[in-house]
Write a protein that holds these residues in place. Structure first.
Motif: not given
Length: 171
Positions: A169-170, A128-134
């Motif tokens: 993280f991506n 579940y992405y809470v930010l664009d890459k997190t």
């Protein structure tokens, strides 16, 4: 346990109807998760930490390596260290903030309290992405243990089910 395996296969069967992930080929990913437990007198303490490094080989597929370190400290006994190193492949689905994945892993378990043995099995989870890459991630793995290829058929039903929750993280 059969219900978990059946659910994994149902998700895998329905997954092609979902929209494919928006990860970019060549993107990398790291994750970390941990857990701990102590008795009420703090005489026995167990802690484990898992980290992974993955690489997207295309928009949906990810290969990587996952390392787990477990520490067990019991009063009156020496501290024990155990580990597991596995390689994995995960296939991701979806374009929304919630992205399911299914995959497989194979590796090696070792340490003070662990009989050195190979392991392999399926895995499934959700990011579940809470930010664009997190993202936060929940995953379940079924691993069966074997010493050589001849043990695989015999030990498939005698595996271990692992659950984990962590973040990643991506980049």
């Amino acid at each position: 346990m059969n219900n978990v395996l059946k659910s994994t296969f149902i998700v895998a069967a329905l997954a092609p109807s979902m929209v494919f992930a928006q990860a970019v080929s060549g993107e990398k990913e790291i994750t970390i998760s941990g857990q701990g437990a102590s008795d009420n007198d703090l005489d026995t303490t167990d802690f484990s930490l898992t980290g992974s490094y993955g690489h997207y080989i295309n928009d949906r597929g990810q290969v990587g390596i996952r390392q787990t370190l477990s520490i067990s400290d019991r009063e009156g006994e020496s501290t024990d260290f155990d580990g597991a190193t596995v390689g994995y492949y995960d296939h991701h689905f979806g374009r929304s903030d919630l992205r399911p994945f299914v995959g497989a892993n194979i590796g090696f378990n070792y340490g003070d309290r662990t009989e050195e043995t190979f392991s392999a099995g399926p895995e499934a989870g959700l990011k579940y992405y809470v930010l664009d890459k997190t993202f936060v991630q929940g995953m379940v793995q079924y691993q069966f243990l074997f010493e050589d290829g001849g043990d695989v058929d015999d030990n498939y039903d005698d595996g271990v089910l692992y659950y984990s929750v962590g973040m990643g993280f991506n980049f």
